[in-house]
Each structure stands twice: as structure tokens, then as C-alpha cells.
Design an enzyme around this catalytic site. Structure first.
Site, PDB file in Angstrom:
ATOM      1  N   GLY A  28       0.805  -1.219   0.000  1.00  0.00           N
ATOM      2  CA  GLY A  28       0.000   0.000   0.000  1.00  0.00           C
ATOM      3  C   GLY A  28       0.833   1.261   0.000  1.00  0.00           C
ATOM      4  CG  HIS A  31       5.260   4.515  -5.189  1.00  0.00           C
ATOM      5  ND1 HIS A  31       5.696   3.739  -6.243  1.00  0.00           N
ATOM      6  CD2 HIS A  31       5.732   3.903  -4.065  1.00  0.00           C
ATOM      7  CE1 HIS A  31       6.419   2.743  -5.782  1.00  0.00           C
ATOM      8  NE2 HIS A  31       6.453   2.807  -4.461  1.00  0.00           N
ATOM      9  CG  HIS A  34       2.955   0.434  -5.465  1.00  0.00           C
ATOM     10  ND1 HIS A  34       3.182   1.510  -4.638  1.00  0.00           N
ATOM     11  CD2 HIS A  34       3.532  -0.635  -4.849  1.00  0.00           C
ATOM     12  CE1 HIS A  34       3.854   1.117  -3.570  1.00  0.00           C
ATOM     13  NE2 HIS A  34       4.097  -0.188  -3.670  1.00  0.00           N
ATOM     14  N   GLY A 144       8.411  -5.734  -8.839  1.00  0.00           N
ATOM     15  CA  GLY A 144       9.264  -4.662  -9.348  1.00  0.00           C
ATOM     16  C   GLY A 144      10.742  -5.023  -9.299  1.00  0.00           C
TER      17      GLY A 144
HETATM   18  P1  AMP Z   1       5.937  -2.602  -1.771  1.00  0.00           P
HETATM   19  O1  AMP Z   1       4.574  -2.005  -1.588  1.00  0.00           O
HETATM   20  O2  AMP Z   1       7.047  -1.632  -1.525  1.00  0.00           O
HETATM   21  O3  AMP Z   1       6.096  -3.926  -1.073  1.00  0.00           O
HETATM   22  O4  AMP Z   1       6.066  -2.920  -3.326  1.00  0.00           O
HETATM   23  C1  AMP Z   1       5.119  -3.719  -4.000  1.00  0.00           C
HETATM   24  C2  AMP Z   1       5.664  -4.082  -5.351  1.00  0.00           C
HETATM   25  O5  AMP Z   1       5.926  -2.888  -6.097  1.00  0.00           O
HETATM   26  C3  AMP Z   1       6.990  -4.845  -5.278  1.00  0.00           C
HETATM   27  O6  AMP Z   1       6.998  -5.864  -6.266  1.00  0.00           O
HETATM   28  C4  AMP Z   1       8.003  -3.785  -5.567  1.00  0.00           C
HETATM   29  O7  AMP Z   1       9.203  -4.277  -6.134  1.00  0.00           O
HETATM   30  C5  AMP Z   1       7.254  -2.917  -6.567  1.00  0.00           C
HETATM   31  N1  AMP Z   1       7.819  -1.565  -6.585  1.00  0.00           N
HETATM   32  C6  AMP Z   1       8.106  -0.784  -5.527  1.00  0.00           C
HETATM   33  N2  AMP Z   1       8.679   0.373  -5.919  1.00  0.00           N
HETATM   34  C7  AMP Z   1       8.767   0.311  -7.271  1.00  0.00           C
HETATM   35  C8  AMP Z   1       9.268   1.193  -8.289  1.00  0.00           C
HETATM   36  N3  AMP Z   1       9.804   2.375  -7.983  1.00  0.00           N
HETATM   37  N4  AMP Z   1       9.189   0.800  -9.564  1.00  0.00           N
HETATM   38  C9  AMP Z   1       8.653  -0.406  -9.898  1.00  0.00           C
HETATM   39  N5  AMP Z   1       8.162  -1.280  -8.989  1.00  0.00           N
HETATM   40  C10 AMP Z   1       8.212  -0.933  -7.702  1.00  0.00           C
END
Ligand code: AMP
Length: 277
Positions: A28, A31, A34, A144
Site C-alpha cells: 500500500g 506510488h 505500483h 518490481g
Molecule cells: P511494496 O509495496 O514496496 O512492497 O512494493 C510492492 C511491489 O511494487 C513490489 O513488487 C516492488 O518491487 C514494486 N515496486 C516498488 N517500488 C517500485 C518502483 N519504484 N518501480 C517499480 N516497482 C516498484
């Protein structure tokens, strides 16, 4: 777009989804990074499920679980125009009920880099992702490149546990100054925010040297270290130049490789990486 909390409601709603299903797991506070994963899932799958769950088991005892940013209403507003079918937002009690004692662990890939600094982190990640895969039964799952080791670990788990799921790794979305987008960028106060641009500058400097023919991994790590050292707000945790698939440190860069780093900028921990190929 339907928002669901319980597992039984999720299972019932999943049964009604048509065709191929894409899953985007998140914690959550969404940005553009996501949203890029969600858009890609929407392009490639007939139905899209997004999970929003700040997974306690992937945080260490002294980490930022309690202050991790949360704003479900904001997240739902961002997702609504993208055509997401289901949002699963469970409570910690639903995912880890009293008496919970089953964990999924990937071995050697989780030892270096993030695993060396955050010892229980990947066990939490692979366990929650397994639970998401079981609950949602997606055809494709989107992650990501920003979290490169996480992507490698999940890819290994998919192979080892025979999940019939195709994993898609999406490029890192960045701010105008190169800072990789992250929910944790919220923590960067005052001068820490502009200082954080040095991460991508350092990785880019080494990538340029690689493009110019540099293949000595130590020299590439040094370029990153030396660039980071120009920013006094930055404290380095690791700089790595490793094989993309095994994450073993290299002497010489030959095949696809991962140049990655973790630093503290003030009190905020940030990670970033680029690939060399
Ligand atoms: P998180 O909410 O930080 O656990 O991220 C959820 C998913 O979004 C994960 O697979 C992350 O690698 C991906 N993600 C987070 N930041 C970025 C970004 N700047 N660019 C691309 N994918 C991202």
C-alpha cells in the site's frame, strides 16, 4: 472495483473472475511504481487483483512496521481509474491467526545483501507471497525490479514449489532526479530528499563505466562507493556487483549482472539497483 477483507470473501470473489488473473502484491501507500505494475497486469490479464497488506513478518524487531505509511482511501482512489477488479486488504489476524506456525524459506539466495542485514525478511516475504498465491490463484504475478533480490527469491520459490504462475518483473519507476519511487521516500525530511538522488547517480556512474568497457567488478563497486562518499548524509550498508541469477559477488562481469546498494540517508534506509548486461 471490490474491496475485500476476509479470506472467504476473497475466495468467493475470485471464483467469479473471468479469464486470466494477474496479481499485484503491495504493502500500500501506492506510488507510480505500483501503478505501473497494475497497468501492466491490466494490459496482460483479463482480471486484476491487488493486495494491500503491510506484512508484519517481513519487518525486523527494530524496523519501521509501526510507522510504515498507510492510507487505504488514497490507495483505492488511485486504483479506481485503472480497472482493478479486486483489492484484498486483510488484517494481520486473518493472515496470521493465533497459533500460526508455518513458514516458507528459500535458502542460499536469501543469505547475502538484504538477507545479511535483515535476517528474517525474506522468510516473511516468501510466506506472504505463498499465501497470496494460494488465496488468489493468479496466472501471472507482477513484481518490481526495484526489489531485485526479492524478485530473484520469489522466482526461485515459484520454480521450487511448482507454482503454475508466470512472474513478470517490471522496470523501476523513478522520480525526475533518478530516486527510485518507494513508499519509504515519505520518510526523507528536508535535505535528505535531494541527497537521496546520489544513489542513482552512483549506480549510473558505474553503469557508464561498464558501457565504456569496464568489466572489473571491484572497480565498478569502487565507482559506486566513491560517488556515494561525496554525499555526507549517506552511510553505506553494502555495494554489490553480483551475478544476476545467483547473487554471488563477481570478480569479472561477464553475463547479466546486478549492481545494487543499500544505504542510510539520515534515518531512512533506501535500496536501489541497475542491471549490467
Ligand atoms: P511494496 O509495496 O514496496 O512492497 O512494493 C510492492 C511491489 O511494487 C513490489 O513488487 C516492488 O518491487 C514494486 N515496486 C516498488 N517500488 C517500485 C518502483 N519504484 N518501480 C517499480 N516497482 C516498484
Amino acid at each position: 472495483m471490490k474491496t475485500i477483507t476476509t479470506l472467504s470473501d476473497l475466495r468467493a470473489a475470485r471464483q467469479l473472475l473471468h479469464g486470466s488473473v494477474g496479481l499485484v502484491p503491495t504493502m500500500g501507500y501506492l506510488h507510480e511504481g505500483h501503478l505501473s505494475l497494475i497497468r501492466r497486469a491490466k494490459m496482460e490479464c483479463e482480471s486484476v487483483v491487488v493486495s494491500i497488506f503491510v506484512n508484519p513478518s517481513q519487518f525486523g524487531a527494530n524496523e519501521d512496521l509501526s510507522k510504515y505509511p498507510r492510507d487505504l482511501k488514497r490507495d483505492l482512489n488511485l486504483m479506481e481509474p485503472l480497472g482493478v477488479d479486486l483489492v484484498w486488504n486483510p488484517t494481520a489476524e486473518i493472515v496470521y491467526p493465533a497459533g500460526y506456525q508455518t513458514w516458507v524459506e528459500v535458502e542460499s539466495l536469501t543469505r547475502p545483501l538484504e538477507g545479511a542485514i535483515r535476517p528474517a525478511h525474506f522468510r516473511g516475504v516468501t510466506t506472504i507471497v505463498t499465501k497470496l498465491f494460494n488465496a488468489v490463484q493468479p496466472h501471472k504475478a507482477y513484481f518490481g525490479q526495484k526489489d531485485a533480490q526479492q524478485a530473484a527469491v520469489i522466482q526461485q520459490m515459484i520454480r521450487d514449489l511448482n507454482f503454475p504462475i508466470e512472474m513478470e518483473i517490471c522496470p523501476t519507476t523513478r522520480e525526475a532526479d533518478g530516486l527510485a519511487m518507494s513508499s519509504r521516500n515519505q520518510y526523507l525530511q528536508g535535505a535528505d530528499r535531494p541527497a537521496a538522488a546520489i544513489l542513482f547517480k552512483a549506480l549510473s556512474a558505474a553503469k557508464s563505466a561498464y558501457a565504456g568497457g569496464e568489466r572489473n567488478a571491484k572497480n565498478l563497486r569502487n565507482i559506486v562507493q566513491e560517488t556515494l562518499a561525496t554525499e555526507p548524509r549517506v552511510q553505506v550498508q553494502y555495494v554489490s556487483c553480483a551475478d544476476y541469477h545467483t547473487l554471488s559477488e563477481l570478480d569479472t562481469v561477464r553475463g547479466k549482472s546486478l549492481l545494487s546498494l543499500a544505504v542510510m540517508v539520515g534515518k531512512t534506509r533506501l535500496i536501489d539497483n541497475v542491471t549490467l548486461e
